[in-house]
Design an enzyme around this catalytic site. Structure first.
Site, PDB file in Angstrom:
ATOM      1  N   GLU A  63       0.845  -1.206   0.000  1.00 39.48           N
ATOM      2  CA  GLU A  63       0.000   0.000   0.000  1.00 39.48           C
ATOM      3  C   GLU A  63       0.878   1.253   0.000  1.00 39.48           C
ATOM      4  O   GLU A  63       0.572   2.251  -0.660  1.00 39.48           O
ATOM      5  CB  GLU A  63      -0.922  -0.016   1.226  1.00 39.48           C
ATOM      6  CG  GLU A  63      -1.935   1.118   1.273  1.00 39.48           C
ATOM      7  CD  GLU A  63      -2.914   1.137   0.116  1.00 39.48           C
ATOM      8  OE1 GLU A  63      -3.489   0.095  -0.194  1.00 39.48           O
ATOM      9  OE2 GLU A  63      -3.076   2.223  -0.497  1.00 39.48           O
ATOM     10  N   GLU A  70       1.604   6.462  -6.961  1.00 32.08           N
ATOM     11  CA  GLU A  70       0.579   7.486  -7.262  1.00 32.08           C
ATOM     12  C   GLU A  70       1.197   8.888  -7.243  1.00 32.08           C
ATOM     13  O   GLU A  70       0.951   9.690  -8.154  1.00 32.08           O
ATOM     14  CB  GLU A  70      -0.555   7.415  -6.239  1.00 32.08           C
ATOM     15  CG  GLU A  70      -1.590   6.350  -6.533  1.00 32.08           C
ATOM     16  CD  GLU A  70      -2.680   6.266  -5.461  1.00 32.08           C
ATOM     17  OE1 GLU A  70      -3.422   5.291  -5.505  1.00 32.08           O
ATOM     18  OE2 GLU A  70      -2.761   7.177  -4.610  1.00 32.08           O
TER      19      GLU A  70
HETATM   20  N1  ATP Z   1      -2.893  10.729 -15.039  1.00 31.47           N
HETATM   21  C1  ATP Z   1      -3.799   9.761 -15.234  1.00 31.47           C
HETATM   22  N2  ATP Z   1      -4.015   9.293 -16.503  1.00 31.47           N
HETATM   23  C2  ATP Z   1      -4.921   8.299 -16.715  1.00 31.47           C
HETATM   24  N3  ATP Z   1      -5.662   7.705 -15.771  1.00 31.47           N
HETATM   25  C3  ATP Z   1      -5.477   8.105 -14.502  1.00 31.47           C
HETATM   26  C4  ATP Z   1      -4.547   9.152 -14.166  1.00 31.47           C
HETATM   27  N4  ATP Z   1      -4.597   9.360 -12.831  1.00 31.47           N
HETATM   28  C5  ATP Z   1      -5.495   8.476 -12.362  1.00 31.47           C
HETATM   29  N5  ATP Z   1      -6.024   7.726 -13.343  1.00 31.47           N
HETATM   30  C6  ATP Z   1      -7.042   6.651 -13.190  1.00 31.47           C
HETATM   31  O1  ATP Z   1      -7.862   6.932 -12.095  1.00 31.47           O
HETATM   32  C7  ATP Z   1      -7.723   5.905 -11.105  1.00 31.47           C
HETATM   33  C8  ATP Z   1      -7.759   6.541  -9.731  1.00 31.47           C
HETATM   34  O2  ATP Z   1      -6.611   7.353  -9.582  1.00 31.47           O
HETATM   35  P1  ATP Z   1      -6.328   8.224  -8.299  1.00 31.47           P
HETATM   36  O3  ATP Z   1      -5.081   8.962  -8.481  1.00 31.47           O
HETATM   37  O4  ATP Z   1      -7.575   8.995  -7.984  1.00 31.47           O
HETATM   38  O5  ATP Z   1      -6.098   7.112  -7.224  1.00 31.47           O
HETATM   39  P2  ATP Z   1      -7.067   6.753  -6.055  1.00 31.47           P
HETATM   40  O6  ATP Z   1      -8.131   5.811  -6.563  1.00 31.47           O
HETATM   41  O7  ATP Z   1      -7.466   8.014  -5.404  1.00 31.47           O
HETATM   42  O8  ATP Z   1      -6.134   5.912  -5.136  1.00 31.47           O
HETATM   43  P3  ATP Z   1      -6.174   5.968  -3.581  1.00 31.47           P
HETATM   44  O9  ATP Z   1      -7.616   5.844  -3.188  1.00 31.47           O
HETATM   45  O10 ATP Z   1      -5.337   4.778  -3.204  1.00 31.47           O
HETATM   46  O11 ATP Z   1      -5.545   7.278  -3.220  1.00 31.47           O
HETATM   47  C9  ATP Z   1      -6.379   5.225 -11.412  1.00 31.47           C
HETATM   48  O12 ATP Z   1      -6.333   3.892 -10.927  1.00 31.47           O
HETATM   49  C10 ATP Z   1      -6.351   5.311 -12.913  1.00 31.47           C
HETATM   50  O13 ATP Z   1      -7.130   4.273 -13.510  1.00 31.47           O
END
Ligand code: ATP
Length: 120
Positions: A63, A70
């Site tokens: 994690e 990220e």
């Molecule tokens: N720059 C990007 N280009 C394309 N797709 C993206 C990008 N950033 C995020 N994503 C998509 O959105 C999803 C969620 O991304 P995000 O950065 O919001 O993570 P998260 O779900 O908030 O993770 P966590 O909850 O662990 O913080 C990713 O898994 C990806 O599929």
């Protein structure tokens, strides 16, 4: 301050940052705490504890690596990009795989003694 102590402080602040900023880290930490408390009430062997703690460590470290991926992706690719999506999705998938196996390990190790504990 010695270089080793400095590095240790940065590493500890990374752990604190991950727990404070990531909802999933909080959930994993609470789940790990519950598993340890339940385990402490049951007659587990040293091998049981070693496997349980290894499973917990794997989920929590993955994690944290996911959080690092990220942050790095957001820094390198603020816009939408298929490679950014691939990196984030694969890192999140790694956490999911470890979590699923950790749940199976937890059920295998805690399940039978917990059943006896509840029944008796
Ligand atoms: N720059 C990007 N280009 C394309 N797709 C993206 C990008 N950033 C995020 N994503 C998509 O959105 C999803 C969620 O991304 P995000 O950065 O919001 O993570 P998260 O779900 O908030 O993770 P966590 O909850 O662990 O913080 C990713 O898994 C990806 O599929």
């Amino acid at each position: 301050m010695p270089k080793f102590i400095r590095s240790l402080r940065f590493a500890c602040s990374g752990i604190v940052l991950a727990v404070r900023s990531q909802r999933h880290m909080k959930i994993h930490s609470v789940a790990a705490g519950i598993v340890v408390i339940i385990g402490a009430m049951l007659p587990l062997s040293r091998l049981d504890w070693a496997v349980l703690l290894l499973a917990i460590a794997l989920v929590i470290t993955l994690e944290m690596v996911n959080t690092a991926v990220e942050s790095t992706v957001d820094l390198a690719s603020p816009g939408i990009h298929p490679l950014a999506k691939a990196a984030k999705d694969v890192a999140a998938g790694a956490v999911l795989v470890a979590t699923c196996f950790a749940v199976i390990i937890g059920l295998l190790i805690l399940g039978p003694p917990l059943w006896h504990f509840i029944r008796d």
